[in-house]
Design an enzyme around this catalytic site. Structure first.
Site, PDB file in Angstrom:
ATOM      1  CB  SER A  60      -0.932  -0.044   1.218  1.00 23.44           C
ATOM      2  OG  SER A  60      -0.970   1.194   1.862  1.00 23.44           O
ATOM      3  CE  LYS A  61      -0.576   4.327  -5.234  1.00 26.19           C
ATOM      4  NZ  LYS A  61      -1.008   5.052  -6.435  1.00 26.19           N
TER       5      LYS A  61
END
Ligand code: GLU
Length: 489
Positions: free
Chosen positions: A257-258
């Protein structure tokens, strides 16, 4: 393959290219190349609220940086454009009305308040809410009049209430669900733009996409897309839903996840990873070439890629493994190429022109896994670090602080008398002094290396390090070490 292979990468411009996205793009690219097909870039920007300024250009740049040349796309053109969904806006609405005419969709005038109220009522009854088809009963003539009068509305898919919907996935096989588990998804939003649900179907059809690669998050909606294809009377493309890429951190294993700070492709390049290494590693996250070989250039991957090697289980991104790949690529670089890439990193710690960086980099190449490690591996040359005298204790070298002091007292006068501060001269002089002292090499060279570097490990041994540090600074460091050891012993 009978029909021409056409695959697409269809990112939404919501930020940097994350590694899961890069992997989807890579497989779509490899599949097209393997089958002599066409690889297309399509920008899915219909959710304008999520769009990040500059993200479209970043996508172009990242795909180019990764070597994934697209044959058709917004900035390269092609016969099936435009390739940006907002520029295709005039295409979707007529298609939606065609679907209405075919009974596959209907306009819906329910307001948000009405929907919220009915959802709350359904939930109070313990039911899971899905749109209750209320507007399906609006007679077409009335619906047309209300739309023409400008009443806000959406267009919804009319999912059958009985039977099943499904599709064939190259990885998951036949996927089939009862229609009554699917909801009447919005196809055209109140702003006239399509949702992903609709746009992906219309575009994949109009762009003659033969194989759709995308994440498994679309697996549960894909039966609805199949219904849309059938309502239109279109042949659906084959799909290939790819399992998610996970990562393990202190909290356990989760989706990459960014937002949690996991690196994007650009981050990795900025940290000194080589694009070929990243692409190679990413290719193997969920695909196995089926042999022992692990290191593949992109050109090799284009030849050997086979969708049969794809795995259904989620893969776990492992930075150590990526570091290993990166190291393999770095070690194999021609030295001049390595030097050009390493120099700016080394100069971060050492500045320009103060040290023999070429010589230093010769020692560093086989020790480099990631370029961003380099400043921390060489900074001791510019500034002597604090170090623990325990470094002088080394079993194999048979040294301890006392032996080290004696060793440095052998080295110091030899070094003081040396004018030619070259590696061969340093070597010969030190060896002669050691021979004369009757000590073992390690009892002089290990302490000397520690005294000059202050580090447990360094890019080279005592001779190389003393050479790089230079005469004056080496002598200063050795004298300081002797003073400390004298006080300690
Ligand atoms: N626009 C979608 C996304 O960025 C892509 C889904 C697809 O490839 O069909 O997640």
């Amino acid at each position: 393959m009978t029909t021409p292979v056409r695959t697409r990468f269809a990112p939404s411009p919501t930020g940097y290219l994350h590694l899961g996205g890069l992997r989807t793009a890579l497989y779509a690219y490899l599949f097209a190349r393997k089958h002599g097909g066409t690889f297309i870039l399509r920008i899915e920007d219909t959710d304008q609220e999520r769009e990040v300024p500059g993200a479209v250009e970043m996508i172009y740049q990242s795909l180019r940086a990764a070597g994934l040349t697209y044959d058709e796309g917004p900035d390269v053109g092609g016969d099936f454009g435009p390739y940006i969904q907002t520029q295709r806006k005039p295409i979707y609405l007529p298609h939606a009305w065609e679907l209405v005419a075919r009974g596959g969709a209907y306009p819906c005038f329910c307001t948000k308040e009405q929907l919220d109220q009915r959802r709350a009522q359904a939930e109070a009854r313990g039911e899971t809410w899905k749109y209750d088809k209320r507007c399906l009963s609006v007679p077409p003539v009335e619906a047309k009049r209300r739309v023409d009068a400008g009443e806000p509305h959406v267009i919804r898919q009319n999912v059958p209430t009985t039977g099943t919907a499904g599709f064939d996935d190259l990885l998951y096989g036949r996927v089939e669900v009862p229609c009554d588990t699917l909801d009447d998804a919005v196809l055209i939003k109140a702003d006239g733009l399509p949702t992903y649900n609709f746009a992906n179907v219309v575009d994949d059809h109009l762009m003659a996409i033969s194989h759709v690669m995308r994440g498994t998050e679309y697996l549960s909606s894909a039966p609805k897309y199949d219904l849309l294809y059938r309502s239109f009377g279109w042949e659906p493309p084959l799909s290939l839903h790819l399992p998610v890429v996970m990562i393990t951190d202190q909290e356990g294993t989760r989706k990459l996840s960014k937002r949690k700070g996991d690196p994007s492709f650009e981050d990795l390049l900025a940290q000194g990873y080589l694009r070929d290494a990243v692409v190679n590693y990413i290719a193997l996250l969920g695909w196995s070439p089926g042999g022992e070989q692990e290191v593949f250039s992109l050109a090799e991957l284009e030849r050997v890629f086979d969708e049969k090697g794809l795995s259904k289980s989620p893969s776990v991104f492992d930075i150590q493994k990526l570091n290993w790949f990166n190291g393999e690529y770095i070690h194999a670089l021609p030295f001049d190429e390595y030097f050009a890439l390493a120099k700016p990193w080394v100069e971060q710690a050492l500045g320009e022109g103060r040290f023999d960086l070429r010589r230093l980099c010769q020692m560093l190449q086989s020790r480099t896994d990631v370029f961003s490690q380099l400043p921390g591996m060489v900074d001791f040359l510019a500034k002597m670090p604090d170090y623990d005298l325990a470094l002088y204790t080394h079993k194999k070298m048979k040294t301890d602080p006392q032996v080290a002091l004696a060793g440095l007292n052998v080295a110091l006068p030899a070094l003081e008398g040396l004018d030619d501060w070259s590696e061969p001269a340093l070597h010969d002089t030190l060896m002669a002094a050691i021979a004369e002292s009757g000590k073992k090499n390690g009892q002089v060279l290990w302490p000397l290396r520690v005294a000059v570097t202050g580090r447990e490990s360094s890019p080279g041994g005592a001779i190389e390090m003393a050479y790089l540090v230079g005469k004056d600074e080496s002598l200063t460091r050795v004298r300081a070490a002797i003073a400390r050891l004298t006080e300690h012993n």
